[in-house]
Motif scaffolding. Sequence first.
Motif, short mmCIF file in Angstrom:
data_model
loop_
_atom_site.label_atom_id
_atom_site.label_comp_id
_atom_site.label_asym_id
_atom_site.label_seq_id
_atom_site.Cartn_x
_atom_site.Cartn_y
_atom_site.Cartn_z
N ARG A 139 5.48 -23.21 1.20
CA ARG A 139 5.59 -24.34 0.27
C ARG A 139 5.18 -23.88 -1.12
O ARG A 139 5.84 -23.04 -1.71
CB ARG A 139 4.76 -25.51 0.78
N LYS A 140 4.07 -24.37 -1.66
CA LYS A 140 3.64 -24.00 -3.01
C LYS A 140 2.57 -22.92 -3.00
O LYS A 140 2.10 -22.52 -4.07
CB LYS A 140 3.14 -25.23 -3.76
N LYS A 141 2.19 -22.44 -1.83
CA LYS A 141 1.17 -21.41 -1.74
C LYS A 141 1.82 -20.03 -1.70
O LYS A 141 2.87 -19.85 -1.10
CB LYS A 141 0.31 -21.61 -0.49
N GLU A 142 1.16 -19.06 -2.35
CA GLU A 142 1.71 -17.71 -2.41
C GLU A 142 0.64 -16.68 -2.06
O GLU A 142 -0.47 -16.73 -2.60
CB GLU A 142 2.26 -17.42 -3.81
N ARG A 143 0.98 -15.76 -1.18
CA ARG A 143 0.09 -14.66 -0.83
C ARG A 143 0.82 -13.34 -1.06
O ARG A 143 1.99 -13.21 -0.70
CB ARG A 143 -0.35 -14.75 0.64
N VAL A 144 0.11 -12.39 -1.66
CA VAL A 144 0.68 -11.08 -1.97
C VAL A 144 -0.25 -10.00 -1.44
O VAL A 144 -1.48 -10.14 -1.51
CB VAL A 144 0.88 -10.91 -3.49
N MET A 145 0.32 -8.93 -0.90
CA MET A 145 -0.47 -7.78 -0.48
C MET A 145 0.23 -6.50 -0.92
O MET A 145 1.44 -6.36 -0.76
CB MET A 145 -0.68 -7.74 1.04
N VAL A 146 -0.54 -5.59 -1.50
CA VAL A 146 -0.04 -4.28 -1.90
C VAL A 146 -0.83 -3.22 -1.14
O VAL A 146 -2.07 -3.28 -1.07
CB VAL A 146 -0.19 -4.05 -3.42
N THR A 147 -0.13 -2.26 -0.54
CA THR A 147 -0.76 -1.20 0.25
C THR A 147 -0.32 0.15 -0.28
O THR A 147 0.86 0.36 -0.55
CB THR A 147 -0.37 -1.32 1.73
N ASN A 148 -1.26 1.06 -0.44
CA ASN A 148 -0.97 2.42 -0.89
C ASN A 148 -1.54 3.42 0.11
O ASN A 148 -2.67 3.25 0.60
CB ASN A 148 -1.56 2.67 -2.28
N TYR A 149 -0.77 4.49 0.37
CA TYR A 149 -1.15 5.50 1.35
C TYR A 149 -1.54 6.79 0.63
O TYR A 149 -0.75 7.36 -0.12
CB TYR A 149 0.01 5.76 2.31
N ASP A 150 -2.75 7.23 0.87
CA ASP A 150 -3.29 8.45 0.27
C ASP A 150 -3.39 9.50 1.38
O ASP A 150 -4.36 9.55 2.13
CB ASP A 150 -4.67 8.16 -0.33
N TYR A 151 -2.37 10.36 1.46
CA TYR A 151 -2.33 11.33 2.55
C TYR A 151 -3.23 12.54 2.29
O TYR A 151 -3.59 13.25 3.24
CB TYR A 151 -0.88 11.77 2.79
N GLU A 152 -3.58 12.77 1.06
CA GLU A 152 -4.51 13.87 0.77
C GLU A 152 -5.89 13.57 1.34
O GLU A 152 -6.58 14.46 1.84
CB GLU A 152 -4.59 14.11 -0.73
N ASN A 153 -6.29 12.30 1.26
CA ASN A 153 -7.61 11.90 1.77
C ASN A 153 -7.52 11.13 3.08
O ASN A 153 -8.55 10.64 3.58
CB ASN A 153 -8.33 11.05 0.71
N ASP A 154 -6.28 10.97 3.60
CA ASP A 154 -6.07 10.27 4.87
C ASP A 154 -6.66 8.86 4.86
O ASP A 154 -7.38 8.44 5.78
CB ASP A 154 -6.65 11.08 6.04
N ILE A 155 -6.33 8.12 3.79
CA ILE A 155 -6.83 6.77 3.63
C ILE A 155 -5.67 5.85 3.26
O ILE A 155 -4.79 6.22 2.46
CB ILE A 155 -7.92 6.68 2.53
N CYS A 156 -5.67 4.65 3.83
CA CYS A 156 -4.72 3.61 3.45
C CYS A 156 -5.50 2.49 2.77
O CYS A 156 -6.42 1.91 3.37
CB CYS A 156 -4.00 3.08 4.69
N ASN A 157 -5.18 2.19 1.52
CA ASN A 157 -5.88 1.16 0.74
C ASN A 157 -5.00 -0.07 0.57
O ASN A 157 -3.80 0.05 0.32
CB ASN A 157 -6.28 1.70 -0.64
N PHE A 158 -5.59 -1.25 0.67
CA PHE A 158 -4.82 -2.47 0.48
C PHE A 158 -5.59 -3.47 -0.38
O PHE A 158 -6.82 -3.43 -0.48
CB PHE A 158 -4.47 -3.11 1.83
N LYS A 159 -4.84 -4.37 -1.02
CA LYS A 159 -5.42 -5.44 -1.82
C LYS A 159 -4.56 -6.68 -1.65
O LYS A 159 -3.32 -6.59 -1.64
CB LYS A 159 -5.48 -5.05 -3.29
N THR A 160 -5.19 -7.83 -1.50
CA THR A 160 -4.46 -9.08 -1.32
C THR A 160 -4.82 -10.08 -2.41
O THR A 160 -5.92 -10.07 -2.95
CB THR A 160 -4.74 -9.72 0.06
#
Length: 279
Positions: free
Chosen positions: A126-147
Amino acid sequence: MVKAAISRHYFTKITLGLLLSFFFHNVVSTPAFPSGSEQGRKNDVKKFEGEVLKYKIGFWLFKKVGIATFKCERNSNNLVVTIDAGTAGFLDKIIHRHNIYRTIMKIEDGTNRLMPISSYEKKIKRKKERVMVTNYDYENDICNFKTWRNGVIHKEGSVKLEPGKCDDMISVSYNFRNEIYGEVKEGASFNVTTVYKDKSPNFSVNVRSADNSDELSKWKDIILDVKYVTNVALDPEVLGSKEGKLVVLYTEDLIPVGFIAKDIIGFGDLYGFLVEDAD
């Protein structure tokens, strides 16, 4: 009332379940190799370039409660996949949902495995919006996300990437079709781990021949050229069902041509099939 029977969270759960289960594919574009060829099935990402795919979702007597459009484009050495999914018809007027997913994937040298670099998803309720961005760092073997929720940062986090367990919900579908996890044939089984937020959900897939399959009896005039039937077991909460059971139908070239989601809460069996025009 129909409105009372529909969970307000249902479409997000269904869309997530479908993505995890490789549903958003169609035969609108021409495969890179002739139908049935071994080279057309195995380990060649070129066959995915330029696909524009449409998928129709329904339940009971309602044949069009949702539509998804799936596009795959080549960008330099990467593949970019965008999925645009939303409610349709009477359901859209009741609980309007519009979800967009986009993943940029690099092609791993030597194996042609598709590995996500970054992903974006937006869910409108409806009028609500949710966004998530995910980035993969393979040098450090970490997946970072922000919502974000309605433009305001809601949560940030990360998860450790284990070797060979970096797939997101989109890359897993291509890697399965490309038989990166192993040959898809009668009797084959797979256990796939994905990354989503700060979790590593997994699901199992068992493959069998479509010959004399009970699941095909009611769909034989709608869904054609089925070679394999795959039984997929998911977390029931992800799918919004009682047991998290899915049946996915594939052609010989591993194009998913239909699905049946079992015992969806508030609906019973939910079905979907591929169409050339979802208008």
